[in-house]
Structure formats: structure tokens, C-alpha cells
Scaffold this motif. Sequence first.
Motif, PDB file in Angstrom:
ATOM      1  N   GLU A   7      77.092  26.748  63.076  1.00  0.00           N
ATOM      2  CA  GLU A   7      75.863  25.975  63.233  1.00  0.00           C
ATOM      3  C   GLU A   7      75.945  25.032  64.429  1.00  0.00           C
ATOM      4  O   GLU A   7      74.956  24.831  65.131  1.00  0.00           O
ATOM      5  N   MET A  38      69.976  30.001  64.673  1.00  0.00           N
ATOM      6  CA  MET A  38      71.417  29.839  64.527  1.00  0.00           C
ATOM      7  C   MET A  38      72.074  30.372  65.782  1.00  0.00           C
ATOM      8  O   MET A  38      71.750  31.475  66.197  1.00  0.00           O
ATOM      9  N   LYS A  89      72.358  26.171  65.691  1.00  0.00           N
ATOM     10  CA  LYS A  89      71.297  25.177  65.738  1.00  0.00           C
ATOM     11  C   LYS A  89      71.032  24.753  67.179  1.00  0.00           C
ATOM     12  O   LYS A  89      71.955  24.732  68.001  1.00  0.00           O
TER      13      LYS A  89
END
Length: 189
Positions: free
Chosen positions: A68, A177, A179
Motif C-alpha cells: 500500500e 493500489m 495508494k
Amino acid sequence: MPLFSKPKDVVVQPEPTKANGKGAATPKRSQQVARNQRPLVPTDRKEAKKESREQMAKVREEQRLGFERGDERYLPARDKGPVKRYVRDYVDARLSVAMLMIPAMIVVIILTFFESMDVRLIANVVLWAFIAVAILDCLLLSFLVKRRITAKFGPGNTKGVAWYASMRAAQLPFMRMPKPQTKLFQFPE
């Protein structure tokens, strides 16, 4: 003087240990075997299984958080490298029409429940027009990304970046993804 014995007056001194030697006697084989012996099956299987699960859960959580955050160690091959990071940052800093595709489709699905054929027809036409505009936006994005990558990293680094950028642009920002690492309109240099 005896032929095979030492003379009584000569004192035998122990041989000095070498500086680079190990300095201790070699352990007996039974000691080595006992030291290296480990049970093949743990004594408490339930506890061992629980510890293994907890350890794997920690590892998976660390990998998920690393993915992430965009940590290079945890990214799959398709997301690794400075070129892909640049593409992600560029797409995340840009507003795109394609990111509104999912909300537009939800609205069209809701409109198809109306009994009026005119509303259904208008909803379908608007959806197809929206799809056409989103495709044009993705083509423009591909052109811009390829040009910027060629300018920054040199020619030959643009393989697969157009599709990568288009697929990332088609997702809503909170669903992407890894982020997003940049804010809106803060384009990478």
C-alpha cells in the motif's frame, strides 16, 4: 640409552597453542549429535500451529502495508521501478474522465429500472458517449505519459506504460493500489 623411550632428565613441555587455532578440544561425536538434535515434530502441535499462523499473519500484514505504501520490496513486478512510480505519480496528480466510469455505470443501472423507454434510451446513449470520452481521455493520457517518460528517462522505457496508466486512471483514487503518493495537481518533475 633405550632406543624407544624418552630420557628421564628431559622435561616435555606441552606444545603451545597456535594463535590461529581454535583453542579448544574437538567435542565428542555424541556431544555434537546431541547438540544438533531437534524434534521433527513439535511436542505441542496446536501451539506450534498457532505460532506459525501468527507469524504468517504478521508477514502478510507487513507485505500488505508495504504494498500500500509503494515500498519497492513488496511491489509485484508490474509495479516496480522508477518509470512505473513516475507513471503512478503522474496519473494520481491528474483528474481523468475514466475515474468516473464506475459511478456513471451505477447511475445508468439505476436509470434502466424506470419503465419509460425514453429514459432507458437516454441513459444508454449517455453511457456510450461517456465511454467514448473516457477512451479518448485514456489515449491522451497515454500520449502525455509516453512523451514525459521519454523526456525524463530516455527512449525505450515506454513499453507497457500506456496500458498501466490507463488502467490506473480508470480506478477511483481511493481504490488504487499502491495508494496514491501525490496530491491532486502536484505533477512529478
